[in-house]
Design a protein around this motif. Structure first.
Motif, mmCIF file in Angstrom:
data_model
loop_
_atom_site.group_PDB
_atom_site.id
_atom_site.type_symbol
_atom_site.label_atom_id
_atom_site.label_comp_id
_atom_site.label_asym_id
_atom_site.label_seq_id
_atom_site.Cartn_x
_atom_site.Cartn_y
_atom_site.Cartn_z
ATOM 1 N N THR A 1 -35.068 73.531 -101.012
ATOM 2 C CA THR A 1 -35.996 72.627 -100.226
ATOM 3 C C THR A 1 -35.601 71.193 -100.146
ATOM 4 O OG1 THR A 1 -37.184 72.268 -102.186
ATOM 5 C CG2 THR A 1 -38.047 74.145 -100.845
ATOM 6 N N GLN A 2 -34.501 70.903 -100.794
ATOM 7 C CA GLN A 2 -34.293 69.209 -100.757
ATOM 8 C C GLN A 2 -32.793 69.290 -99.959
ATOM 9 O OE1 GLN A 2 -36.518 67.087 -101.878
ATOM 10 N NE2 GLN A 2 -37.211 69.043 -101.974
ATOM 11 N N VAL A 3 -32.213 70.462 -99.887
ATOM 12 C CA VAL A 3 -30.943 70.517 -98.991
ATOM 13 C C VAL A 3 -31.701 70.521 -97.350
ATOM 14 C CG1 VAL A 3 -29.342 71.856 -98.067
ATOM 15 C CG2 VAL A 3 -29.799 72.023 -100.394
ATOM 16 N N LEU A 4 -32.933 71.220 -97.379
ATOM 17 C CA LEU A 4 -33.621 71.099 -96.174
ATOM 18 C C LEU A 4 -34.006 69.796 -95.805
ATOM 19 C CD1 LEU A 4 -34.913 72.872 -93.813
ATOM 20 C CD2 LEU A 4 -36.816 73.045 -95.129
ATOM 21 N N ARG A 5 -34.516 69.011 -96.822
ATOM 22 C CA ARG A 5 -34.869 67.540 -96.590
ATOM 23 C C ARG A 5 -33.757 66.948 -96.245
ATOM 24 N NH1 ARG A 5 -34.099 63.770 -99.321
ATOM 25 N NH2 ARG A 5 -35.191 61.795 -99.242
ATOM 26 N N LEU A 6 -32.687 67.155 -96.572
ATOM 27 C CA LEU A 6 -31.676 66.141 -95.968
ATOM 28 C C LEU A 6 -31.367 66.108 -94.613
ATOM 29 C CD1 LEU A 6 -28.382 66.949 -98.522
ATOM 30 C CD2 LEU A 6 -30.628 65.349 -98.670
ATOM 31 N N ALA A 7 -31.773 67.634 -94.159
ATOM 32 C CA ALA A 7 -31.703 67.799 -92.708
ATOM 33 C C ALA A 7 -32.907 67.398 -91.793
ATOM 34 C CB ALA A 7 -31.367 69.073 -92.291
ATOM 35 N N VAL A 8 -33.988 66.996 -92.614
ATOM 36 C CA VAL A 8 -35.067 66.508 -91.754
ATOM 37 C C VAL A 8 -35.174 64.907 -91.359
ATOM 38 C CG1 VAL A 8 -37.688 66.510 -91.750
ATOM 39 C CG2 VAL A 8 -36.495 68.271 -92.606
ATOM 40 N N PRO A 9 -35.394 64.766 -90.238
ATOM 41 C CA PRO A 9 -35.428 63.079 -89.916
ATOM 42 C C PRO A 9 -36.066 62.448 -90.895
ATOM 43 C CG PRO A 9 -35.416 64.294 -87.995
ATOM 44 C CD PRO A 9 -35.616 65.366 -88.866
ATOM 45 N N ARG A 10 -35.842 61.199 -91.400
ATOM 46 C CA ARG A 10 -36.645 60.683 -92.357
ATOM 47 C C ARG A 10 -37.995 60.317 -91.757
ATOM 48 N NH1 ARG A 10 -33.357 57.290 -96.376
ATOM 49 N NH2 ARG A 10 -32.577 59.619 -96.192
ATOM 50 N N TYR A 11 -38.109 60.012 -90.289
ATOM 51 C CA TYR A 11 -39.400 59.360 -89.865
ATOM 52 C C TYR A 11 -40.338 60.569 -89.748
ATOM 53 C CZ TYR A 11 -37.480 61.549 -85.719
ATOM 54 O OH TYR A 11 -36.629 62.332 -84.745
ATOM 55 N N CYS A 12 -39.889 61.960 -90.108
ATOM 56 C CA CYS A 12 -40.578 63.129 -89.951
ATOM 57 C C CYS A 12 -41.280 63.542 -91.461
ATOM 58 C CB CYS A 12 -40.102 64.020 -89.193
ATOM 59 S SG CYS A 12 -40.157 64.075 -87.580
ATOM 60 N N GLN A 13 -40.347 63.040 -92.463
ATOM 61 C CA GLN A 13 -40.544 63.789 -93.923
ATOM 62 C C GLN A 13 -42.036 63.651 -94.199
ATOM 63 O OE1 GLN A 13 -37.462 62.396 -96.354
ATOM 64 N NE2 GLN A 13 -35.722 63.199 -94.946
ATOM 65 N N ASP A 14 -42.398 62.539 -94.250
ATOM 66 C CA ASP A 14 -44.011 62.072 -94.824
ATOM 67 C C ASP A 14 -44.909 62.003 -93.976
ATOM 68 O OD1 ASP A 14 -42.746 61.887 -97.266
ATOM 69 O OD2 ASP A 14 -42.035 59.956 -96.794
ATOM 70 N N ASP A 15 -44.846 62.544 -92.658
ATOM 71 C CA ASP A 15 -45.872 62.252 -91.672
ATOM 72 C C ASP A 15 -46.029 63.684 -90.681
ATOM 73 O OD1 ASP A 15 -47.724 61.804 -89.705
ATOM 74 O OD2 ASP A 15 -46.737 59.799 -89.208
ATOM 75 N N PRO A 16 -46.993 64.475 -91.305
ATOM 76 C CA PRO A 16 -47.324 65.700 -90.671
ATOM 77 C C PRO A 16 -47.478 65.598 -89.142
ATOM 78 C CG PRO A 16 -48.087 65.738 -92.674
ATOM 79 C CD PRO A 16 -47.777 64.368 -92.309
ATOM 80 N N ALA A 17 -48.545 64.671 -88.837
ATOM 81 C CA ALA A 17 -48.760 64.502 -87.534
ATOM 82 C C ALA A 17 -47.561 64.061 -86.621
ATOM 83 C CB ALA A 17 -49.930 63.298 -87.590
ATOM 84 N N LEU A 18 -46.778 63.300 -87.051
ATOM 85 C CA LEU A 18 -45.477 62.877 -86.295
ATOM 86 C C LEU A 18 -44.615 64.401 -86.186
ATOM 87 C CD1 LEU A 18 -44.384 60.453 -84.873
ATOM 88 C CD2 LEU A 18 -43.147 60.151 -86.778
ATOM 89 N N ALA A 19 -44.535 64.946 -87.100
ATOM 90 C CA ALA A 19 -43.697 66.160 -86.954
ATOM 91 C C ALA A 19 -44.424 67.135 -85.775
ATOM 92 C CB ALA A 19 -43.298 66.950 -88.206
#
Lengths: 155, 155
Positions: A58-76
């Motif tokens: 899950t944290q390898v996946l995290r490396l590949a998720v743009p930072r601006y989307c990581q903590d904002d479900p609405a934005l994603a």
């Protein structure tokens, strides 16, 4: 008796070869390795070949998720769909080193003499389905959650 | 174009059936289910059949590790080896309900219209390799880290 055999077991009995990545590897390649080999996580080595970090999948996946989307479900959710799938490409040459979060308090690393109970507690505590087994600084391999569970329930 | 197809994808395109457990299931059986089916985690349902919790595999393992060993590596090392392997048996009839930690801030649960980027961010944020997909309170199934990674890297 299976129970007897399990009770004598130590980490060195369950350790198996496990792919490693370096800090300089592009994140895109790390993600591909994880997907292609169905790995539960990755072992990241430092320049001396020692575990620098162990990343659960899950944290390898995290490396590949743009930072601006990581903590904002609405934005994603509202991100233009046509761009959502390009995030792996968008990583460009970003390396594992560039993307790693701060080092965790405790790495899921143990030694060959660890009991299975010790390995289980370490996995649970660090939330890592991969535990690296190191002997005198040398990486011997890893124990996966799957291998440990299979042994513990006797399948 | 693969890219085009991926960009149109939503959670409902990737969701697949996934085994569930109830709060009344003995922990030992939950651990066996995880091991036997090579699952990355378990979906725990409440009495109404809705996701009560999603447990990553490491946290199912945690349910089966005696509390006195969870946070003390030294103790897990010195525990009499002959007893270490009996911990699954020692659970007796302890149920998932009895063993669950407090509910996490955020459950890895989403709806069928979530974008893949949204699912990826949710997995990364909750450290869960399993995301449940729920539609109007009904569990449709789950998206695993493996399924998502395969889709993202195009294998």
């Amino acid at each position: 008796m299976l129970r007897e055999r399990v009770s004598d077991m130590r980490a060195h009995d369950l350790v198996a070869p496990f792919p490693t990545v370096t800090l300089d590897l592009p994140v895109e390649q790390a993600a591909r390795l994880l997907a292609d080999q169905d790995l539960p996580g990755l072992i990241v080595l430092d320049e001396r070949g020692r575990p620098f970090s162990i990343l659960p999948g899950t944290q390898v996946l995290r490396l590949a998720v743009p930072r601006y989307c990581q903590d904002d479900p609405a934005l994603a959710r509202v991100i233009d769909e046509a761009h959502a799938d390009t995030f792996l490409r968008a990583l460009g040459e970003r390396t594992v080193r560039d993307s790693l979060p701060g080092r965790p308090r405790e790495l899921p690393v143990t030694d060959p003499d660890a009991t299975l109970l010790e390995v289980a507690a370490l996995m649970a505590r660090t939330h890592s389905p991969v535990v690296a087994v190191v002997d005198g600084g040398e990486l011997l391999g890893a124990i996966t959650l799957q291998a440990l569970m299979d042994r513990l329930v006797g399948t």
